[in-house]
Design an enzyme around this catalytic site. Structure first.
Site, PDB file in Angstrom:
ATOM      1  N   TYR A 155       0.839  -1.210   0.000  1.00  0.00           N
ATOM      2  CA  TYR A 155       0.000   0.000   0.000  1.00  0.00           C
ATOM      3  C   TYR A 155       0.878   1.266   0.000  1.00  0.00           C
ATOM      4  O   TYR A 155       0.624   2.221  -0.746  1.00  0.00           O
ATOM      5  CB  TYR A 155      -0.897  -0.049   1.232  1.00  0.00           C
ATOM      6  CG  TYR A 155      -1.934   1.035   1.343  1.00  0.00           C
ATOM      7  CD1 TYR A 155      -3.064   1.039   0.531  1.00  0.00           C
ATOM      8  CD2 TYR A 155      -1.806   2.051   2.287  1.00  0.00           C
ATOM      9  CE1 TYR A 155      -4.030   2.028   0.651  1.00  0.00           C
ATOM     10  CE2 TYR A 155      -2.762   3.035   2.426  1.00  0.00           C
ATOM     11  CZ  TYR A 155      -3.881   3.024   1.601  1.00  0.00           C
ATOM     12  OH  TYR A 155      -4.830   4.004   1.733  1.00  0.00           O
ATOM     13  N   ALA A 157       3.903   1.546  -1.136  1.00  0.00           N
ATOM     14  CA  ALA A 157       4.534   1.676  -2.457  1.00  0.00           C
ATOM     15  C   ALA A 157       3.559   2.328  -3.433  1.00  0.00           C
ATOM     16  O   ALA A 157       3.925   3.217  -4.208  1.00  0.00           O
ATOM     17  CB  ALA A 157       4.967   0.308  -2.972  1.00  0.00           C
TER      18      ALA A 157
END
Ligand code: NAP
Length: 247
Positions: A155, A157
């Protein structure tokens, strides 16, 4: 002809996306939004927007699919008489896990919706906004993309990627006075945060200087500002709406 502005919102059936649709309707914009699975919830969002005396259209579309995004944008353009004034990229998911347990699928699924879906939408809408030489793009990122969070490398990233895309596209579109900004919500009361464990919730609450969660309307108000005329000289920025989490 209807001279109202037209806003396209992804993931408008629930949570933050629904609040954004309603807030932009309150600001006098016609709203086109997509839902993925929540047809009934989408119909409720349409009803809420219609109460504000604007047009509202719900379109089924999966933002993981480039063709669906193209169709969604075409429907919004048709509803807007050829114009799309505002895009709010909001549809998002979580698949939390510690990295040593995280599967390739959990990683890919989150990137497919939260990053690639945003890319598909921005690519299609940018073509229209460049032609019309105006527009406002608002990407819903997350405080997690700014400061990170254990158990959310996928998430984080995606949400940090959204910030990178926002700044890059802001530079690409600036000469046409098209603004591209991100909102980084903190912990907001929606189905997404209902799903976190009690211990994770307590840990996150302890990290919020305000000591309370935010509401979808807090994010919608920031989106309305970025979608409005008063924010015309702001581009490439990330506004944290998080009760102080990212300080
Ligand atoms: P939510 O309540 O879980 O709603 C998610 C929305 O995204 C729904 O409308 C859902 O549509 C749509 N969606 C999911 N997968 C989709 C797909 N493949 N294609 C198209 N639409 C899809 O989430 P939320 O809490 O409102 O979050 C909205 C955004 O804010 C997300 O980007 C999230 O990462 C971000 N955010 C949330 C928080 C928070 O604390 N809640 C914090 C920071 C950032 P259907 O229901 O119709 O399937």
């Amino acid at each position: 002809m209807d001279k109202r502005k037209t806003a396209l919102v992804t993931g408008g059936s629930r949570g933050i996306g629904r609040a954004v649709c309603v807030r932009l309707a309150q600001a006098g914009m016609n709203v086109v939004f997509n839902y993925c699975q929540g047809k009934k919830a989408a119909e409720e969002t349409v009803e809420l927007c219609l109460k504000e005396h604007v047009n509202a259209v719900a379109v089924q579309a999966d933002v993981r699919c480039a063709e669906d995004c193209q169709r969604l944008v075409k429907e919004a353009q048709a509803a807007g008489g050829g114009f799309i004034d505002v895009l709010v990229n909001n549809a998002g998911i979580t698949r939390d896990n510690l990295i040593i347990k995280m599967s390739d699928k959990e990683f890919d699924d989150v990137l497919d919706v939260n990053l690639i879906g945003y890319f598909y939408m921005m690519r299609e809408v940018s073509k229209i906004m460049l032609r019309q030489k105006s527009g406002k793009i608002i990407n819903i990122s997350s405080v997690v993309g700014v400061i990170g969070n254990a158990g959310q490398v996928n998430y984080a990233a995606s949400k940090a990627g959204v910030i990178g895309m926002t700044k890059s596209l802001a530079r690409e579109l600036a000469s046409r006075k098209i603004t591209v900004n991100a909102i980084a919500p903190g912990m907001i009361e929606t189905d997404m945060t209902d799903a976190v464990t009690e211990s994770a919730r307590e840990r996150m609450l302890a990290a919020i200087p305000f000591q309370t969660m935010g509401k979808p309307e807090d994010i919608a108000n920031a989106a309305a500002f970025l979608a409005g005329e008063e924010s015309g000289y702001i581009t490439g920025q990330v506004i944290c709406v998080d009760g102080g989490m990212a300080i």
